[in-house]
Design a protein around this motif. Structure first.
Motif, PDB file in Angstrom:
ATOM      1  N   GLY A  25       0.818  -1.210   0.000  1.00 33.59           N
ATOM      2  CA  GLY A  25       0.000   0.000   0.000  1.00 33.59           C
ATOM      3  C   GLY A  25       0.847   1.253   0.000  1.00 33.59           C
ATOM      4  O   GLY A  25       0.593   2.186  -0.730  1.00 33.59           O
ATOM      5  N   PHE A  37      -1.419   5.054   3.260  1.00 29.74           N
ATOM      6  CA  PHE A  37      -2.779   4.734   3.712  1.00 29.74           C
ATOM      7  C   PHE A  37      -3.786   5.619   2.959  1.00 29.74           C
ATOM      8  O   PHE A  37      -3.544   6.811   2.766  1.00 29.74           O
ATOM      9  CB  PHE A  37      -2.878   4.995   5.215  1.00 29.74           C
ATOM     10  CG  PHE A  37      -4.247   4.748   5.777  1.00 29.74           C
ATOM     11  CD1 PHE A  37      -4.643   3.470   6.112  1.00 29.74           C
ATOM     12  CD2 PHE A  37      -5.126   5.804   5.959  1.00 29.74           C
ATOM     13  CE1 PHE A  37      -5.915   3.249   6.627  1.00 29.74           C
ATOM     14  CE2 PHE A  37      -6.396   5.587   6.460  1.00 29.74           C
ATOM     15  CZ  PHE A  37      -6.791   4.305   6.800  1.00 29.74           C
ATOM     16  N   PRO A  38      -4.927   5.043   2.477  1.00 28.07           N
ATOM     17  CA  PRO A  38      -5.422   3.674   2.657  1.00 28.07           C
ATOM     18  C   PRO A  38      -5.294   2.827   1.396  1.00 28.07           C
ATOM     19  O   PRO A  38      -6.207   2.082   1.053  1.00 28.07           O
ATOM     20  CB  PRO A  38      -6.894   3.928   2.987  1.00 28.07           C
ATOM     21  CG  PRO A  38      -7.241   5.101   2.086  1.00 28.07           C
ATOM     22  CD  PRO A  38      -5.982   5.934   1.958  1.00 28.07           C
ATOM     23  N   ARG A  40      -3.603   0.189   0.620  1.00 31.13           N
ATOM     24  CA  ARG A  40      -3.689  -1.266   0.782  1.00 31.13           C
ATOM     25  C   ARG A  40      -5.136  -1.716   0.847  1.00 31.13           C
ATOM     26  O   ARG A  40      -5.533  -2.697   0.199  1.00 31.13           O
ATOM     27  CB  ARG A  40      -2.958  -1.721   2.041  1.00 31.13           C
ATOM     28  CG  ARG A  40      -3.018  -3.242   2.226  1.00 31.13           C
ATOM     29  CD  ARG A  40      -2.489  -3.684   3.584  1.00 31.13           C
ATOM     30  NE  ARG A  40      -1.093  -3.375   3.752  1.00 31.13           N
ATOM     31  CZ  ARG A  40      -0.379  -3.707   4.823  1.00 31.13           C
ATOM     32  NH1 ARG A  40      -0.958  -4.353   5.825  1.00 31.13           N
ATOM     33  NH2 ARG A  40       0.893  -3.385   4.910  1.00 31.13           N
ATOM     34  N   GLU A  41      -5.937  -0.991   1.604  1.00 31.93           N
ATOM     35  CA  GLU A  41      -7.358  -1.341   1.740  1.00 31.93           C
ATOM     36  C   GLU A  41      -8.084  -1.190   0.407  1.00 31.93           C
ATOM     37  O   GLU A  41      -8.926  -2.024   0.043  1.00 31.93           O
ATOM     38  CB  GLU A  41      -7.996  -0.458   2.807  1.00 31.93           C
ATOM     39  CG  GLU A  41      -7.572  -0.769   4.232  1.00 31.93           C
ATOM     40  CD  GLU A  41      -6.136  -0.358   4.543  1.00 31.93           C
ATOM     41  OE1 GLU A  41      -5.555  -0.902   5.493  1.00 31.93           O
ATOM     42  OE2 GLU A  41      -5.593   0.523   3.837  1.00 31.93           O
ATOM     43  N   VAL A  42      -7.756  -0.141  -0.328  1.00 26.54           N
ATOM     44  CA  VAL A  42      -8.390   0.081  -1.638  1.00 26.54           C
ATOM     45  C   VAL A  42      -7.999  -1.034  -2.596  1.00 26.54           C
ATOM     46  O   VAL A  42      -8.852  -1.609  -3.288  1.00 26.54           O
ATOM     47  CB  VAL A  42      -7.985   1.458  -2.206  1.00 26.54           C
ATOM     48  CG1 VAL A  42      -8.471   1.604  -3.647  1.00 26.54           C
ATOM     49  CG2 VAL A  42      -8.548   2.580  -1.338  1.00 26.54           C
ATOM     50  N   THR A 102      -7.012  -4.028  -1.911  1.00 29.93           N
ATOM     51  CA  THR A 102      -7.621  -5.288  -1.477  1.00 29.93           C
ATOM     52  C   THR A 102      -9.081  -5.365  -1.898  1.00 29.93           C
ATOM     53  O   THR A 102      -9.575  -6.434  -2.286  1.00 29.93           O
ATOM     54  CB  THR A 102      -7.514  -5.429   0.057  1.00 29.93           C
ATOM     55  OG1 THR A 102      -6.130  -5.394   0.438  1.00 29.93           O
ATOM     56  CG2 THR A 102      -8.119  -6.741   0.526  1.00 29.93           C
ATOM     57  N   LEU A 103      -9.783  -4.230  -1.849  1.00 24.75           N
ATOM     58  CA  LEU A 103     -11.199  -4.203  -2.213  1.00 24.75           C
ATOM     59  C   LEU A 103     -11.419  -4.350  -3.718  1.00 24.75           C
ATOM     60  O   LEU A 103     -12.350  -5.025  -4.150  1.00 24.75           O
ATOM     61  CB  LEU A 103     -11.839  -2.896  -1.732  1.00 24.75           C
ATOM     62  CG  LEU A 103     -12.149  -2.790  -0.233  1.00 24.75           C
ATOM     63  CD1 LEU A 103     -12.604  -1.373   0.111  1.00 24.75           C
ATOM     64  CD2 LEU A 103     -13.228  -3.801   0.165  1.00 24.75           C
ATOM     65  N   GLU A 107       1.884   3.405   5.434  1.00 26.31           N
ATOM     66  CA  GLU A 107       1.193   2.133   5.610  1.00 26.31           C
ATOM     67  C   GLU A 107       2.170   0.996   5.368  1.00 26.31           C
ATOM     68  O   GLU A 107       2.986   1.045   4.460  1.00 26.31           O
ATOM     69  CB  GLU A 107       0.004   2.004   4.658  1.00 26.31           C
ATOM     70  CG  GLU A 107      -0.775   0.718   4.831  1.00 26.31           C
ATOM     71  CD  GLU A 107      -2.132   0.782   4.168  1.00 26.31           C
ATOM     72  OE1 GLU A 107      -3.136   0.491   4.842  1.00 26.31           O
ATOM     73  OE2 GLU A 107      -2.195   1.120   2.981  1.00 26.31           O
TER      74      GLU A 107
END
Length: 356
Positions: A301, A304-305, A307-309, A311-312, A345
């Protein structure tokens, strides 16, 4: 790149609207300015012009711009609770709080990218016993690591006495000076090992994104090979009962061999290690008898964010380990990162995999 920048026009437009609202509120509340229609249009035009450079998501301007936006929006929620306190309302509406918080985040990001740690994984196999693999990826030489620091890290990693060392791409990039590229190849080649050092290209290693590259793919290959490092580009090398499959990076050549074509002549009784800079085809490679896949590219990532994006919106392994029956995939966040010496991140790491 052009498609991505066009896609960013929408969030940039929305953020410019918020910035217009933020500045307008300040002008009315603290400067008591009469915001008539003409001044509103002028202010919005200025905010839009100031926002446009942020479509270059890889530039530091965009990083600062979007961080300020996200922090300010978060503080809007806090403002609903604390707006009755003059000290908070002043710090928030003048942007002081946003700037201070962003500064603290960037200080942490600079510290975090420069704090390199060891990450260990232990996996089991009935094909080999006690195999120790050192993975180094996404060095992006000269972004956050210089020659002296890399020398120290290589000495540190040599103490691990790995059986195999794998370099899974983006060791250098388009911003790496020629002298640093040569130094990185030499220093990495000196890491102590028992069964060799193996390198695959990443999407940045050939100075792909530079209009005036100081070196190319062949130059990197020459430097590594002149120091005894094996370069694998859709190629396979077998050491005793271990087969190392080095993939051509998908970003350098979309017409690379398929996993099926590349693996068809590999002895399935061997312990098969597949190196692919980008964590692609994980399920397919598992079904084809690969035992271990090692990748990088994602930087975990980095900011931040993301990695979350990632992954989604993708099905890839952005960071960490994934097991599918007897198959294991590991994606490292890298020993450094690209673009700017910031990591808010994940962590900077080199990876040790012990196969028991």
């Amino acid at each position: 790149m052009a498609v991505m920048m066009l896609g960013l026009l929408i969030p940039v437009g929305l953020t410019s609207c918020y910035t217009h609202f933020f500045i307008k509120r300040f002008l009315i509340h603290y400067l008591h300015m009469d915001m008539n229609r003409r001044r509103n249009i002028l202010l919005h035009g200025i905010m839009l012009l100031l926002s446009l450079p942020a479509v270059n998501i890889y530039g530091i301007y965009a990083i600062v711009y979007f961080h300020l936006f996200v922090i300010s929006v978060a503080l809007e929620a806090v403002n609903l609770i604390l707006k009755r306190y003059k000290w908070y309302r002043f710090g928030f509406m003048t942007g002081i709080f946003s700037i201070v918080i962003m500064g603290l985040i960037f200080c942490y990001g600079y510290y975090n990218i420069n704090k390199v740690s060891e990450t260990d994984y232990t996996i089991s196999s009935n094909k080999v016993d006690g195999l120790k693999i050192l993975q180094i990826t996404d060095l992006h030489m000269s972004n956050a690591i210089n020659q002296a620091e890399l020398k120290e890290y290589c000495q540190e990693m040599s103490k691990l006495d790995a059986d195999i060392v794998v370099l899974t791409g983006d060791i250098v990039d388009e911003r790496t000076p020629l002298a640093d590229m040569k130094a990185a190849c030499e220093l990495l080649s000196q890491i102590t090992n028992k069964k060799g050092i193996y390198y695959i290209y990443g999407n940045h290693d050939a100075s792909t994104y530079s209009s005036d590259p100081q070196f190319n793919q062949a130059d990197v290959k020459h430097e590594f090979e002149s120091h005894g490092v094996t370069v694998l580009n859709d190629q396979i090398v077998t050491i005793e009962n271990i087969s190392i499959v080095g993939r051509m990076d998908a970003g350098l050549n979309r017409n690379r061999l398929s996993s099926e074509e590349l693996l068809k002549n590999v002895e399935k009784d061997n312990y098969i290690i597949l190196l692919d800079h980008q964590p692609l085809d994980i399920e397919k490679n598992a079904s084809l008898g690969v035992d271990l896949q090692l990748s990088g590219h994602t930087h975990g990532g980095q900011l931040f964010p993301l990695r979350e994006v990632q992954t989604l919106v993708t099905n890839t392994l952005v960071y960490g380990m994934r097991r599918i029956d007897g198959f294991t995939a590991i994606t490292s966040s890298g020993i450094s990162a690209w673009g700017y010496p910031l990591r808010t991140e994940g962590k900077s790491e080199y990876v040790i995999i012990t196969v028991e």
